[in-house]
Write a protein that holds these residues in place. Structure first.
Motif, mmCIF file in Angstrom:
data_model
loop_
_atom_site.group_PDB
_atom_site.id
_atom_site.type_symbol
_atom_site.label_atom_id
_atom_site.label_comp_id
_atom_site.label_asym_id
_atom_site.label_seq_id
_atom_site.Cartn_x
_atom_site.Cartn_y
_atom_site.Cartn_z
ATOM 1 N N VAL A 115 46.879 -38.675 -38.539
ATOM 2 C CA VAL A 115 47.858 -39.018 -39.572
ATOM 3 C C VAL A 115 47.713 -38.089 -40.774
ATOM 4 O O VAL A 115 48.703 -37.703 -41.402
ATOM 5 N N PHE A 118 49.465 -34.989 -39.869
ATOM 6 C CA PHE A 118 50.910 -35.214 -39.903
ATOM 7 C C PHE A 118 51.430 -35.167 -41.331
ATOM 8 O O PHE A 118 52.406 -34.463 -41.636
ATOM 9 N N GLN A 423 47.601 -47.020 -37.303
ATOM 10 C CA GLN A 423 48.148 -45.686 -37.089
ATOM 11 C C GLN A 423 49.478 -45.746 -36.340
ATOM 12 O O GLN A 423 50.411 -45.000 -36.653
ATOM 13 N N GLN A 424 49.583 -46.642 -35.376
ATOM 14 C CA GLN A 424 50.823 -46.780 -34.613
ATOM 15 C C GLN A 424 51.992 -47.138 -35.526
ATOM 16 O O GLN A 424 53.110 -46.631 -35.359
ATOM 17 N N TRP A 427 53.361 -43.993 -37.249
ATOM 18 C CA TRP A 427 54.195 -43.133 -36.395
ATOM 19 C C TRP A 427 55.589 -43.724 -36.207
ATOM 20 O O TRP A 427 56.601 -43.026 -36.374
ATOM 21 N N THR A 430 57.752 -43.894 -39.589
ATOM 22 C CA THR A 430 58.246 -42.584 -40.015
ATOM 23 C C THR A 430 59.311 -42.066 -39.056
ATOM 24 O O THR A 430 60.343 -41.532 -39.482
ATOM 25 N N GLY A 431 59.088 -42.242 -37.753
ATOM 26 C CA GLY A 431 60.057 -41.775 -36.764
ATOM 27 C C GLY A 431 61.402 -42.465 -36.898
ATOM 28 O O GLY A 431 62.456 -41.812 -36.896
#
Length: 570
Positions: A115, A118, A423-424, A427, A430-431
């Protein structure tokens, strides 16, 4: 501009570089270069945050809106003041309690190294656009005042002035030099110097601008209908409410502002820093935006992006115009170099040291930080040159701020406040947010023939802000409600905060920034005194300006003597 203006601009630039070189001796480690070892005074961090949020884009973007739409520009900027107080009450102290040097270090503990990578690279890409806009904004102002003769290779044939491309390259390189040498200390000190210069200069410009059109009464009589409304056109009350929400997340979650909270020694100082930022943004917009609004009466057909600077050029004497331009240059440099410092720190600590060379020495890390700074700066310069081809500064800033700021900062803030975010969740949030932003910009087209889509287009700013806020907020809320266990990263962050303490700031470090600030302002006052003697016009005004600067210098030095005396007695 006159020869005196160019001379003042040159002296100011040399002084700025000198400050960077003086402060370079303080950068003995990465912690010094990127977080000043948590020794920044709260007032310095607060002023620096203000100037980082401010930038030259204020004069181009919001000055242009003030010229076209009037008092709504003041309302938009004052929203940041409200957001700052919310951040001071809820978030600033929490950030200061973390025992970390950079925000990347916190994200690594909370969410993991992937992360961090990212946010470092994707976040930097988005910020590169904003920094390019800030550099472009200054270039627009500078070029409007620099006519060149035919045949000069720096000349833009369409305007007869200095080419924006060359202005971006020259000013961009100069901006990089002092942050490469002086690190965050240089950014903080220069922010404070140019805050004083800009504020005092604009305080002169406002009454002179009113006088040039016959007074306040004539201004009120001649402004267009609705020009003084606090919300008008596409900038509705709903937009202003959304702007407050967006900037609460922005000021509380963007890396450049978090770095200011991490630079002070205690949560109390971080809160005071945020409150100072709020006060400045509630008071100053009235002063900053009036010159552009007044210039609407002088020349209604002026280029809105240049209106602010043209208003100043119309009333300021020789020399002061150069000083104002130098201060605006510093405003752009403040924002750009503050962001560069943050991302160069992330590359140095969270990529190079963590993944490439874990055993790297402090000297090596400082070198890598400086190389990273130059590389980021080169990309910014290229981006600034491309801004005119993507719709101009105003459209770029409004779209990025409304659609993409919250998705990039909310997961970081959410992880600080709520214990189940993983963390999932980062992702997916943001996606989905980026996908929603793409749908808004790609599929909602003009002249669609659909009445609902046409209504959305009429309220496009509210739509963009709503999508940018609601999609990440709802997604993270669903993850928090559905998760069963506390994330391990949250537990580690909490334990690190509880165990973390900061030693008292040495008196020499505590007083040095203020002393350097005072001497810098004093030098400028001395230069303006000399200028008042050699110019042929408005000598009294320039001398008065010098007196104000010298008074500020003496007040700071007097305060330092009192501070030193109190510490000796303790």
């Amino acid at each position: 501009m006159t020869l005196h203006d160019y001379l003042i601009l040159m002296i100011y630039s040399v002084g700025m570089l000198a400050i960077g070189l003086i402060l370079s001796r303080w950068n003995k480690s990465a912690a010094d270069m990127f977080a000043v070892s948590k020794q920044s005074p709260w007032w310095l961090s607060g002023i620096s945050s203000f100037m980082s949020a401010f930038s030259a884009g204020t004069f181009v973007v919001w000055g242009g809106i003030a010229f076209k739409h009037g008092a709504v520009a003041i309302s938009i900027l004052m929203c940041l003041g409200i957001s700052s107080f919310i951040v001071g009450k809820t978030l600033a102290g929490r950030w200061a309690k973390l025992g970390v040097t950079t925000i990347g270090e916190y994200i690594n503990i909370r969410f993991g190294r992937s992360v961090v990578q990212f946010y470092t690279w994707i976040g930097m890409c988005l910020k590169l656009v904003s920094m390019s806009v800030a550099l472009y904004a200054f270039a627009i102002l500078f070029c409007s005042l620099v006519p060149l003769e035919e045949g000069n290779f720096l000349r833009d044939e369409s305007t007869g002035n200095l080419s924006i491309t060359y202005a971006c390259i020259i000013s961009g390189l100069l901006m990089l030099v002092y942050t490469v040498s002086g690190g965050l200390w240089a950014v903080l000190i220069i922010d404070a110097v140019q805050f004083v210069i800009l504020t005092v200069t604009v305080l002169f410009v406002v009454p002179l601008s009113f006088a040039s059109i016959g007074g306040v009464g004539n201004f009120l009589d001649q402004v267009p209908d609705g020009f003084l409304q606090i919300a008008s056109g596409k900038f509705t009350y709903w937009f202003l409410l959304g702007w407050i929400v967006v900037h609460t997340f922005k000021l509380g979650g963007e890396w450049v502002f978090i770095q200011r909270f991490l630079a002070v020694k205690s949560p109390k100082d971080a809160r005071k820093s945020a409150y100072l930022l709020g006060i400045l943004y509630l008071v100053s917009p009235v002063i900053w935006m009036l010159p552009a609004m007044i210039y609407r009466i002088v020349d209604p057909n002026a280029n809105p992006e240049q209106a602010y600077f043209l208003a100043c050029a119309a009333v300021l004497p020789a020399g002061m115009m150069g000083l104002l331009l130098a201060s605006m240059f510093s405003a752009a440099a403040s924002y750009i170099d503050g962001e560069i410092n943050v991302y160069a720190g992330a590359i140095t600590n969270d990529w190079y040291k963590a993944l490439i060379r874990p055993s790297a020495s402090d000297v090596e890390l400082v070198t890598v930080g400086r190389i990273s700074t130059f590389l980021i700066g080169a990309i910014i310069i290229c981006g600034a040159v491309a801004i005119p081809y993507v719709g101009g500064a105003e459209n770029v800033i409004l779209t990025i701020t409304s659609l993409l700021v919250v998705p990039m900062v909310l997961p970081t803030l959410w992880g600080l406040l709520f214990k189940k975010t993983t963390q999932q969740a980062v992702w997916i949030t943001t996606g989905l947010s980026f996908l929603a932003a793409a749908l808004v910009k790609i599929f909602i087209k003009e002249n669609s023939g659909n009445s609902f889509i046409d209504w959305l287009l009429e309220n496009s700013l509210v739509l963009e802000a709503s999508v940018g806020i609601l999609v990440p907020l709802l997604t993270l809320s669903l993850f928090e409600l559905s998760a069963k266990n506390t994330a391990l990263g949250f537990i580690e962050v909490q334990s690190k905060s509880i165990d973390y303490t900061v030693t008292d700031t040495p008196i020499a470090i505590a007083e040095y920034p203020a002393r350097l600030l005072a001497y810098s302002i004093g030098c400028l006052a001395f230069i303006m005194f000399i200028l008042s003697i050699v110019v042929d016009d408005k000598q009294i005004m320039i001398a008065a300006f010098a007196v104000v600067l010298m008074t500020i210098c003496m007040i700071i030095l007097w305060g330092l003597r009192k501070f030193k005396k109190i510490n000796k007695e303790c």
